[in-house]
Design a protein around this motif. Sequence first.
Motif, PDB file in Angstrom:
ATOM      1  N   ILE A 148       0.940  -1.162  -0.049  1.00 53.04           N
ATOM      2  CA  ILE A 148      -0.044  -0.041  -0.248  1.00 53.04           C
ATOM      3  C   ILE A 148       0.618   1.428  -0.050  1.00 53.04           C
ATOM      4  O   ILE A 148       1.865   1.417   0.770  1.00 53.04           O
ATOM      5  CB  ILE A 148      -1.044   0.234   0.995  1.00 53.04           C
ATOM      6  N   SER A 149       0.750   2.120  -0.745  1.00 53.08           N
ATOM      7  CA  SER A 149       1.057   3.213  -0.854  1.00 53.08           C
ATOM      8  C   SER A 149       1.010   4.475   0.058  1.00 53.08           C
ATOM      9  O   SER A 149      -0.151   4.146   0.926  1.00 53.08           O
ATOM     10  CB  SER A 149       0.980   3.550  -2.117  1.00 53.08           C
ATOM     11  N   SER A 150       2.082   5.079   0.238  1.00 51.22           N
ATOM     12  CA  SER A 150       1.659   6.639   1.319  1.00 51.22           C
ATOM     13  C   SER A 150      -0.089   6.994   0.785  1.00 51.22           C
ATOM     14  O   SER A 150      -0.355   7.098   1.183  1.00 51.22           O
ATOM     15  CB  SER A 150       3.100   7.859   0.901  1.00 51.22           C
ATOM     16  N   ARG A 151      -0.245   6.845  -0.307  1.00 48.74           N
ATOM     17  CA  ARG A 151      -1.591   7.681  -0.635  1.00 48.74           C
ATOM     18  C   ARG A 151      -2.267   6.751  -0.341  1.00 48.74           C
ATOM     19  O   ARG A 151      -3.617   6.963  -1.596  1.00 48.74           O
ATOM     20  CB  ARG A 151      -1.784   8.538  -1.573  1.00 48.74           C
ATOM     21  N   GLY A 152      -2.019   5.040  -0.637  1.00 51.01           N
ATOM     22  CA  GLY A 152      -3.336   4.227  -0.454  1.00 51.01           C
ATOM     23  C   GLY A 152      -3.967   3.612  -0.984  1.00 51.01           C
ATOM     24  O   GLY A 152      -4.094   2.971  -0.779  1.00 51.01           O
ATOM     25  N   ALA A 153      -2.974   3.739  -2.397  1.00 46.80           N
ATOM     26  CA  ALA A 153      -3.021   3.253  -3.411  1.00 46.80           C
ATOM     27  C   ALA A 153      -3.195   1.576  -3.333  1.00 46.80           C
ATOM     28  O   ALA A 153      -1.353   1.547  -2.876  1.00 46.80           O
ATOM     29  CB  ALA A 153      -2.266   3.371  -5.061  1.00 46.80           C
ATOM     30  N   ARG A 154      -3.231   0.450  -3.849  1.00 44.67           N
ATOM     31  CA  ARG A 154      -2.810  -0.360  -3.105  1.00 44.67           C
ATOM     32  C   ARG A 154      -2.017  -1.322  -4.744  1.00 44.67           C
ATOM     33  O   ARG A 154      -2.691  -0.995  -5.372  1.00 44.67           O
ATOM     34  CB  ARG A 154      -4.383  -1.860  -3.087  1.00 44.67           C
ATOM     35  N   THR A 155      -0.864  -2.019  -4.872  1.00 43.28           N
ATOM     36  CA  THR A 155      -0.557  -2.923  -5.527  1.00 43.28           C
ATOM     37  C   THR A 155      -0.435  -4.434  -5.080  1.00 43.28           C
ATOM     38  O   THR A 155      -0.389  -4.426  -4.249  1.00 43.28           O
ATOM     39  CB  THR A 155       1.356  -2.665  -5.698  1.00 43.28           C
ATOM     40  N   TYR A 156      -0.671  -5.297  -5.716  1.00 43.65           N
ATOM     41  CA  TYR A 156      -0.571  -6.987  -5.952  1.00 43.65           C
ATOM     42  C   TYR A 156      -0.034  -7.374  -6.237  1.00 43.65           C
ATOM     43  O   TYR A 156       0.567  -7.046  -7.254  1.00 43.65           O
ATOM     44  CB  TYR A 156      -1.921  -7.618  -6.140  1.00 43.65           C
ATOM     45  N   TYR A 157       1.205  -7.850  -5.951  1.00 43.73           N
ATOM     46  CA  TYR A 157       2.302  -8.488  -6.484  1.00 43.73           C
ATOM     47  C   TYR A 157       2.733 -10.196  -6.507  1.00 43.73           C
ATOM     48  O   TYR A 157       2.847 -10.826  -7.458  1.00 43.73           O
ATOM     49  CB  TYR A 157       3.473  -8.133  -5.035  1.00 43.73           C
ATOM     50  N   ALA A 158       1.434 -10.737  -6.002  1.00 47.64           N
ATOM     51  CA  ALA A 158       0.387 -11.942  -6.410  1.00 47.64           C
ATOM     52  C   ALA A 158      -0.505 -12.328  -6.846  1.00 47.64           C
ATOM     53  O   ALA A 158      -1.482 -11.580  -5.615  1.00 47.64           O
ATOM     54  CB  ALA A 158       1.309 -12.392  -4.827  1.00 47.64           C
ATOM     55  N   ASP A 159      -0.791 -12.619  -7.527  1.00 45.46           N
ATOM     56  CA  ASP A 159      -1.843 -12.993  -8.089  1.00 45.46           C
ATOM     57  C   ASP A 159      -3.356 -13.190  -6.740  1.00 45.46           C
ATOM     58  O   ASP A 159      -4.178 -13.848  -7.260  1.00 45.46           O
ATOM     59  CB  ASP A 159      -2.630 -13.525  -9.164  1.00 45.46           C
TER      60      ASP A 159
END
Length: 121
Positions: free
Chosen positions: A49-60
């Motif tokens: 989760i970024s400092s702005r709250g955006a989420r990134t999935y590293y694994a499906d």
Amino acid sequence: LALVESGGGLVQPGESLRLSCAASGSLDYWAIGWFRQAPGKEREGLLCISSRGARTYYADFVKGRFTISRDDAGNMVYLQMNNLKPEDTGVYYCGADNFCGNSDWRKYEYWGQGTQVTVSS
């Protein structure tokens, strides 16, 4: 920046756990990623989760089961894990980096000591 994970334990398949990552200072400018390391395997990225709250999935495989959230007022990041499976067993770590763009754990700047999650009947 010091990070401390908590919330791990022994659960049965299908159950849930919420892991916590507590930071010693402000997380306003940090992205926080959750990783895990199974016995005999390399540490793998789960999501961030970024400092702005955006989420990134590293694994499906975490999609639909794991969610990440942050509470900047409390300097906390959480990992909610549902429908746990035996293959989710491992040590779970949170790490801090400037961005979520890199799923390689070696690129992260700060780490906690990890919390053990065991999924077994």
